[in-house]
Design a protein around this motif. Sequence first.
Motif, PDB file in Angstrom:
ATOM      1  N   THR A 302     -22.496   5.250  22.946  1.00 17.45           N
ATOM      2  CA  THR A 302     -23.349   5.861  23.800  1.00 17.45           C
ATOM      3  C   THR A 302     -24.433   4.730  24.356  1.00 17.45           C
ATOM      4  O   THR A 302     -24.601   3.574  23.841  1.00 17.45           O
ATOM      5  N   ALA A 303     -24.701   4.812  25.667  1.00 13.55           N
ATOM      6  CA  ALA A 303     -25.613   3.963  26.441  1.00 13.55           C
ATOM      7  C   ALA A 303     -26.722   4.522  27.167  1.00 13.55           C
ATOM      8  O   ALA A 303     -26.714   5.931  27.478  1.00 13.55           O
ATOM      9  N   VAL A 304     -27.651   3.928  27.519  1.00 13.66           N
ATOM     10  CA  VAL A 304     -28.833   4.292  28.547  1.00 13.66           C
ATOM     11  C   VAL A 304     -29.225   3.149  29.360  1.00 13.66           C
ATOM     12  O   VAL A 304     -29.167   1.935  29.073  1.00 13.66           O
ATOM     13  N   ARG A 305     -29.310   3.670  30.528  1.00 14.78           N
ATOM     14  CA  ARG A 305     -29.936   2.653  31.661  1.00 14.78           C
ATOM     15  C   ARG A 305     -31.500   2.428  31.475  1.00 14.78           C
ATOM     16  O   ARG A 305     -31.932   3.574  31.343  1.00 14.78           O
ATOM     17  N   LEU A 306     -31.735   1.180  31.544  1.00 17.65           N
ATOM     18  CA  LEU A 306     -33.139   0.870  31.251  1.00 17.65           C
ATOM     19  C   LEU A 306     -33.518   0.277  32.603  1.00 17.65           C
ATOM     20  O   LEU A 306     -33.482  -0.848  32.975  1.00 17.65           O
ATOM     21  N   GLY A 307     -34.018   1.097  33.640  1.00 19.51           N
ATOM     22  CA  GLY A 307     -34.120   0.605  34.955  1.00 19.51           C
ATOM     23  C   GLY A 307     -35.459  -0.304  35.173  1.00 19.51           C
ATOM     24  O   GLY A 307     -36.489   0.082  34.731  1.00 19.51           O
ATOM     25  N   GLY A 308     -35.024  -1.357  35.479  1.00 19.16           N
ATOM     26  CA  GLY A 308     -36.181  -2.417  35.832  1.00 19.16           C
ATOM     27  C   GLY A 308     -36.630  -3.179  34.556  1.00 19.16           C
ATOM     28  O   GLY A 308     -37.287  -4.371  34.620  1.00 19.16           O
ATOM     29  N   PHE A 309     -35.759  -3.131  33.586  1.00 22.90           N
ATOM     30  CA  PHE A 309     -35.661  -4.090  32.448  1.00 22.90           C
ATOM     31  C   PHE A 309     -35.125  -5.198  32.118  1.00 22.90           C
ATOM     32  O   PHE A 309     -35.161  -5.827  31.291  1.00 22.90           O
ATOM     33  N   ASP A 310     -34.302  -5.448  33.370  1.00 21.77           N
ATOM     34  CA  ASP A 310     -33.397  -6.804  33.201  1.00 21.77           C
ATOM     35  C   ASP A 310     -34.359  -8.071  32.847  1.00 21.77           C
ATOM     36  O   ASP A 310     -35.362  -8.141  33.529  1.00 21.77           O
ATOM     37  N   GLY A 311     -33.903  -8.883  31.852  1.00 20.66           N
ATOM     38  CA  GLY A 311     -34.910  -9.955  31.623  1.00 20.66           C
ATOM     39  C   GLY A 311     -35.718  -9.878  30.430  1.00 20.66           C
ATOM     40  O   GLY A 311     -36.098 -10.818  29.776  1.00 20.66           O
ATOM     41  N   LEU A 312     -36.067  -8.413  30.338  1.00 18.12           N
ATOM     42  CA  LEU A 312     -37.342  -8.175  29.489  1.00 18.12           C
ATOM     43  C   LEU A 312     -36.902  -7.691  28.029  1.00 18.12           C
ATOM     44  O   LEU A 312     -37.695  -7.773  27.371  1.00 18.12           O
ATOM     45  N   VAL A 313     -35.646  -7.060  28.154  1.00 19.95           N
ATOM     46  CA  VAL A 313     -35.105  -6.400  26.776  1.00 19.95           C
ATOM     47  C   VAL A 313     -35.099  -7.727  25.716  1.00 19.95           C
ATOM     48  O   VAL A 313     -35.216  -7.692  24.400  1.00 19.95           O
ATOM     49  N   GLY A 314     -34.607  -8.803  26.353  1.00 20.67           N
ATOM     50  CA  GLY A 314     -34.417 -10.071  25.436  1.00 20.67           C
ATOM     51  C   GLY A 314     -35.738 -10.951  25.465  1.00 20.67           C
ATOM     52  O   GLY A 314     -35.540 -12.074  24.931  1.00 20.67           O
TER      53      GLY A 314
END
Length: 618
Positions: A302-314
């Motif tokens: 299962t997956a979920v889109r994290l809108g605008g999170f690119d580069g911040l999850v890491g």
Amino acid sequence: MTDYDYDEVGLVAGLEIHQQLDTATKLFCNCPTVRREPAESERSFVRYLHPTRSELGEIDEAALEESRVDREFTYLAYDSTCLVEEDDEPPRRLDDEALETTLEIATLLDATVADQAHVMRKIVVDGSNTSGFQRSTLVANDGEITTSEGPVGIEDLLLEEESAARVEETDDGVTFGLDRLGIPLVEIGTKPDIRSPEQAREAAERIGMLLRSTGKVKRGLGTIRQDVNVSIAEGARVELKGVQSLDDLEDLVRGEVGRQVELLAIGEELRERDASVGDPTDVTDTFTDTDSGVIAGAERVTAVRLGGFDGLVGREIQPDRRLGTELSDHAKRSGAGGIFHTDELPAYGVTESEVEALRKAVGADAEDAVALVAAESDVAEAAIAAAAERAETAIEGVPEETRDALPDGTSRYLRPLPGAARMYPETDVPPVEPDPSAVEAPELLTERVERYAADHGLDAGLAEQVAYGQYMPVYEDAVDAGVDPTFAATTLESTLTELRRDDVAVENLTDDRLLAVMALVEDGDLAKEGVGDVLATLAEDPSLSAEEAVEAAGLSGVSEAEVREAVVEVVERNEEQVAEEGMGAFSGLMGEAMGALRGKADGEVVSAVLREEIGKRS
């Protein structure tokens, strides 16, 4: 680790100190408070726990989340385990000895004692209590301690029952030992008056000193635990559970300040990006031919889109811990092994083309991130929902929560902060009316150090060792019995430490045995030099009396004539050295003479005879 201007970031902290009391019996039954080894258990039983509603019909959020993890709890019972501990019989009255000690502590904290103390039930469904709740009693409040950075108020002083000890954890559940369950425990909560990591440590040290001053608290690993509540301006109150040492306490406060600073920065950036979290999506088909072993072996992805999170999850928010780690911690609470996210992919066998397909499956653009969970169907659904929920709170900033303090100075998510809904009255135990006038405030350890130095002639270092050490009551009894204070202190703090380093089972030496051996020295029946050997013999065979241990160690006293005979033999064997050096040979020959007598004679006697014999020959 970054050090901040704590006034500028608005640090506010408070402590919760949990200390086991050294009583003869447990808080609500007559079982002993002695810890046991799991191998000593005679039987076990299994329970399943679930949260209950408060008197107002509310369910505590922390208890509710804990109950979502389906686990069985196994309890190890011992020959001393009773029906109260098994929750098959109502608890008995509050233990008088525990209440008396708590009142002494209230006096030292300058706290106001309650006119009437009522036992309450605090819902706990993590398996650490067979009943599904912990019994807790407010005894006093509104106290104060002093620190170099200003006073710290005492919010409350509670008398509680200790939880069961966690023995083993598996995928199916947790095993607990009932030997610890019910040991009386005081909880001291400070007001949020602490403004720096150093002040947090100093306040904890001060409270610890006051507790040990009673002489009625347990010592050793796990008998005292510190929790600390931390928040900063614009942040949120976070409770860090299970701080084991004062060094860790400072590091954890600093680390939590840094974590909240980073989360606030991430939240601000996410809001600027107009970030959002999508709905969980089944993407199992995207990984049909994957080379990732973890994903290939899963029933569902299962997956979920994290809108605008690119580069911040890491993005790192604590050393070696990132925002993605926070999401993973929440997913793990639902039984998953963790999460993958696109800030770290492709990796772990996941290819670039699979990442592109994943992004397409959930409708993610270049500025978005995607988190995924691979597990059994029900676990995957619950875990990705938990991760998505945590991602939503990241947009807001810092969530209120309870976190587990880790040895490296970081922390991980444990559960939501508990609320008032988890407390309700215990109807099986009648209230008590504490009488603080019936107790006297004990001598503080700091005052005791000064007395030992002034009255007993101990140097400052040894006086502090004894006053703060676990053998302080034995020392007091020995001195009262006429034993030389310096000898008693050295035996208890130096000799026992040396024996422990030599792997001697010092824990087998009871207070009575220690006092008996010191009395033999005082009466002239044992040389000081033989104390270590006698104590080692007693530790190996605790059934012996002190006198029998002297015999077994071959250290029965010798007459002065026998001492002289041994000394003369040493002197004559070294007659050339004596002739050349005279009294200068004393030091080397003294060691040889003591070795020949093997601790059977007092050093002062041997010294006097040796000087006399050397004098005759020089």
